[in-house]
Design a protein around this motif. Structure first.
Motif, short mmCIF file in Angstrom:
data_model
loop_
_atom_site.label_atom_id
_atom_site.label_comp_id
_atom_site.label_asym_id
_atom_site.label_seq_id
_atom_site.Cartn_x
_atom_site.Cartn_y
_atom_site.Cartn_z
N SER A 31 0.72 -1.29 -0.01
CA SER A 31 0.04 -0.17 -0.04
C SER A 31 0.80 1.41 -0.07
N GLU A 32 1.89 1.13 0.77
CA GLU A 32 2.95 2.29 0.74
C GLU A 32 3.20 2.54 -0.59
N PHE A 33 3.75 1.54 -1.56
CA PHE A 33 4.28 1.58 -2.62
C PHE A 33 3.40 2.30 -3.67
N ALA A 34 2.10 1.90 -3.48
CA ALA A 34 1.13 2.28 -4.51
C ALA A 34 0.88 3.69 -4.43
N GLU A 35 1.27 4.33 -3.47
CA GLU A 35 1.06 5.79 -3.28
C GLU A 35 2.20 6.75 -4.02
N GLN A 36 3.16 5.99 -4.55
CA GLN A 36 3.93 6.74 -5.17
C GLN A 36 3.41 7.63 -6.72
N PRO A 37 3.75 8.53 -6.69
CA PRO A 37 3.08 9.50 -7.99
C PRO A 37 3.29 9.11 -9.19
N ASP A 38 4.53 8.63 -9.73
CA ASP A 38 5.04 8.08 -10.95
C ASP A 38 4.89 6.51 -11.18
N LEU A 39 4.03 5.74 -10.49
CA LEU A 39 3.95 4.39 -10.44
C LEU A 39 3.05 4.15 -11.48
N ASP A 40 3.60 3.13 -12.42
CA ASP A 40 2.82 2.59 -13.57
C ASP A 40 2.09 1.35 -13.10
N PRO A 41 0.51 1.48 -13.11
CA PRO A 41 -0.21 0.44 -12.36
C PRO A 41 0.14 -0.98 -13.04
N LYS A 42 0.30 -1.12 -14.28
CA LYS A 42 0.48 -2.57 -14.77
C LYS A 42 1.66 -3.03 -14.25
N GLU A 43 2.89 -2.23 -14.03
CA GLU A 43 4.20 -2.66 -13.54
C GLU A 43 3.94 -3.02 -12.01
N PHE A 44 3.19 -2.22 -11.56
CA PHE A 44 3.07 -2.36 -10.07
C PHE A 44 2.36 -3.71 -9.79
N GLU A 45 1.33 -3.91 -10.81
CA GLU A 45 0.54 -5.20 -10.55
C GLU A 45 1.30 -6.45 -10.56
N LYS A 46 2.46 -6.17 -11.89
CA LYS A 46 3.42 -7.34 -12.10
C LYS A 46 4.45 -7.70 -10.86
N SER A 47 4.97 -6.45 -10.18
CA SER A 47 5.80 -6.45 -9.14
C SER A 47 5.14 -7.26 -7.87
N ARG A 48 3.83 -6.92 -7.75
CA ARG A 48 3.40 -7.35 -6.60
C ARG A 48 3.00 -8.85 -6.66
N LEU A 49 2.64 -9.30 -7.99
CA LEU A 49 2.62 -10.52 -8.27
C LEU A 49 3.96 -11.66 -8.22
N GLU A 50 4.82 -11.02 -8.70
CA GLU A 50 6.10 -11.76 -8.64
C GLU A 50 6.55 -11.85 -7.15
#
Length: 114
Positions: A31-50
């Motif tokens: 949840s803390e990482f998700a608050e980053q302003p320059d976050l790409d939602p698809k990359e974040f999803e992939k990172s979480r899944l990894e």
């Protein structure tokens, strides 16, 4: 995903406790990482899944190696917990399906893993 890369490097060096600790810390702080302003939602999803699938795979290895039946059940709960989290993010992610198949085979249910 930098945390996943660090964790894998620890694993390669035989330091499984730090491998787990890094991944679990990353997982706990999504949840803390998700608050980053320059976050790409698809990359974040992939990172979480990894991260979740790496934790799950580690628990599956523990599940395979464990001899104490009480501890096996606790490990099984952890595997199912992380698989469930990954499924809630993306139910069709290939890595999660691979973890599910491996777990089904490890749990003696090879027919369900097909």
């Amino acid at each position: 995903n930098i945390w996943h890369k660090f964790a894998v490097e620890y694993y390669r060096q035989g330091n499984k406790s730090n491998f787990r600790r890094i991944l679990e810390e990353a997982s706990d702080n999504f949840s803390e990482f998700a608050e980053q302003p320059d976050l790409d939602p698809k990359e974040f999803e992939k990172s979480r899944l990894e991260v979740l699938n790496a934790i799950c795979a580690d628990f599956i290895l523990q599940f395979i190696e464990e001899k104490d039946q009480d501890h096996v059940e606790k490990i099984k709960e952890q595997v199912l917990k992380y698989l469930g989290q990954a499924d809630r993010i993306n139910a069709v992610f290939t890595g999660t399906w691979c973890c599910k198949a491996l777990f089904e085979m490890a749990d003696g249910k090879a027919d369900n893993a097909k």
